[in-house]
Design a protein around this motif. Structure first.
Motif, short mmCIF file in Angstrom:
data_model
loop_
_atom_site.label_atom_id
_atom_site.label_comp_id
_atom_site.label_asym_id
_atom_site.label_seq_id
_atom_site.Cartn_x
_atom_site.Cartn_y
_atom_site.Cartn_z
N ASP C 84 1.08 -1.42 2.51
CA ASP C 84 0.23 -1.97 3.25
C ASP C 84 -1.24 -1.48 2.80
OD1 ASP C 84 1.70 -3.46 4.93
OD2 ASP C 84 2.28 -1.69 5.93
N MET C 85 -1.37 -0.37 2.74
CA MET C 85 -2.80 0.30 2.49
C MET C 85 -2.68 1.48 1.63
SD MET C 85 -5.83 0.64 4.93
CE MET C 85 -5.50 2.34 5.64
N VAL C 86 -3.49 1.89 0.55
CA VAL C 86 -3.62 3.08 0.12
C VAL C 86 -5.17 3.54 0.24
CG1 VAL C 86 -3.37 4.31 -1.96
CG2 VAL C 86 -1.70 2.32 -1.57
N ASP C 87 -5.33 4.67 0.45
CA ASP C 87 -6.74 5.45 0.40
C ASP C 87 -6.75 6.52 -0.39
OD1 ASP C 87 -7.54 7.84 2.18
OD2 ASP C 87 -5.66 6.38 3.10
N GLU C 88 -7.93 6.74 -1.19
CA GLU C 88 -8.13 8.07 -1.76
C GLU C 88 -9.54 8.45 -1.55
OE1 GLU C 88 -6.48 9.18 -6.46
OE2 GLU C 88 -7.71 7.20 -5.97
N ALA C 89 -9.56 9.58 -1.20
CA ALA C 89 -11.01 10.32 -0.94
C ALA C 89 -11.43 9.38 0.10
CB ALA C 89 -11.98 10.43 -2.07
N SER C 90 -10.62 9.03 1.13
CA SER C 90 -11.11 8.22 2.49
C SER C 90 -11.94 6.95 2.05
CB SER C 90 -12.47 9.08 3.14
OG SER C 90 -11.71 10.26 3.61
N GLN C 91 -11.35 6.31 0.62
CA GLN C 91 -11.81 5.09 0.43
C GLN C 91 -10.47 4.20 0.18
OE1 GLN C 91 -15.35 4.17 -0.50
NE2 GLN C 91 -15.72 6.28 0.14
N VAL C 92 -10.81 3.07 0.99
CA VAL C 92 -9.52 2.12 0.61
C VAL C 92 -9.55 1.73 -0.74
CG1 VAL C 92 -8.57 0.00 1.39
CG2 VAL C 92 -9.36 1.34 3.22
N THR C 93 -8.39 2.00 -1.42
CA THR C 93 -8.18 1.60 -2.92
C THR C 93 -7.49 0.19 -2.89
OG1 THR C 93 -6.58 3.39 -2.86
CG2 THR C 93 -8.74 3.84 -3.86
N TYR C 94 -6.59 -0.02 -2.04
CA TYR C 94 -5.54 -1.12 -2.01
C TYR C 94 -5.24 -1.63 -0.60
CZ TYR C 94 -1.19 -3.66 -2.33
OH TYR C 94 -0.44 -4.76 -2.09
N ARG C 95 -5.38 -2.88 -0.33
CA ARG C 95 -5.00 -3.34 0.97
C ARG C 95 -4.16 -4.56 0.51
NH1 ARG C 95 -7.25 -2.47 6.09
NH2 ARG C 95 -9.40 -1.37 5.07
N LYS C 96 -3.02 -4.84 1.05
CA LYS C 96 -2.14 -5.90 1.06
C LYS C 96 -2.96 -7.19 1.68
CE LYS C 96 2.33 -7.86 2.02
NZ LYS C 96 3.46 -7.88 3.01
#
Lengths: 96, 96, 96, 96, 96
Positions: C84-96
């Motif tokens: 559903d969602m991926v975040d890296e360094a507190s930034q959302v990098t992918y959202r479905k």
């Protein structure tokens, strides 16, 4: 298995691998002469008292759990032996 | 095992891995100084409460199922410890 | 586990993996933003109804057999979740 | 499995793999003509009496423990056969 | 799993893998169009009667032992199916 040289240690006080007072070694995969083989560094549980700069034999995967110290533990690499000698094409390439 | 740095998280509401409310971490394999090691990023189940940017110890394969949280679950990588210190050639290369 | 994008399907009528009417997906390992990660494409059994172009979580090896659909089957990669969602360094990098 | 050429031996007197008087071979993965395949060298337990320069068949991972000699041992690669012949596109590429 | 093309066979009369009259195939991992994928060639046990130049589905690791022919055998790669069709982005990329 892979040949590898012991280059360091890792301390991880908070761990859930189930090993009592584990000694984690940094090991660098090496060739038959002890030179870096190009495989990536990994962390292996020591079970034989391997020392810094020694060449050891590493087992990985589920086979790494087939020692008394690692049985049913969350350990995927283990030092299974200290290498005394390696020969290639009948030439000794490493002697401890 | 591998050293890796925690860099992010993954949310997957629909999952069949059998883990109750899993925390999936994005982890970047790193060397003894915490720098990227060249191994590819992966997703590991957190079992120790690892935080962003911490260096952790990752177990993979069937060994990743040898913790209470991952037992018999469809999980192939797990954080088994938080790294406190790494030394190489008797030099401290990382301290938490 | 690995993040991967669903890019296709494979039909293999004659098979001995023991899975009843399997759906085999072509999945391309991807990074936290959904871009190709450089890991090689593989074929994974779908167990969650993943659709074309979705980002999924892949378990490999013996852990791929730890779902109801793949239990004791000759399957070495399985889709265990839809991301559903991926975040890296507190930034959302992918959202479905 | 992989084709590999036997190129040397490893002696490790202190070992915890549980194998009685193991013969560890250095094996170089090779292609169908016996030339290096580009996969990295590894150490495999001999169970068939393979000789120097012979082409053998190597099993790795948990499958390496499915021989009488390696059962429940901390061994992750084993020689399971001595190769007599290889053909590719109906051309013999290797004959012992 | 991986897609692969059958390119040859291996004969190994002396073997300890426990398989009765095994057929070992040389298989070249391929992409969705049947072209070499860049993964290295391997040797897989045939269980489905795959023929030269056919595209097959390969299972590796412990999952390769989850067929009737390979159960408890020292086999780490098995052909689990003959591929009839592959599509990518709704385009048929391979048809038998």
């Amino acid at each position: 298995m892979n040949l590898a040289r012991v280059t360091g240690t890792v301390v991880a006080t908070l761990s859930v691998d189930g090993v009592d007072r584990p000694t984690y070694l940094i090991v660098d995969p090496c060739d038959t002469g002890g030179r870096p083989s190009g495989k990536k560094q990994l962390v292996a549980l020591d079970t034989v008292g391997a020392g810094f700069d020694e060449i050891v034999l590493i087992s990985q995967g589920s086979s790494a759990r087939q020692t008394q110290a690692s049985d049913k533990k969350a350990v995927d690499a283990v030092v299974v032996g200290i290498v005394d000698m390696v020969d290639e094409a009948s030439q000794v390439t490493y002697r401890k």
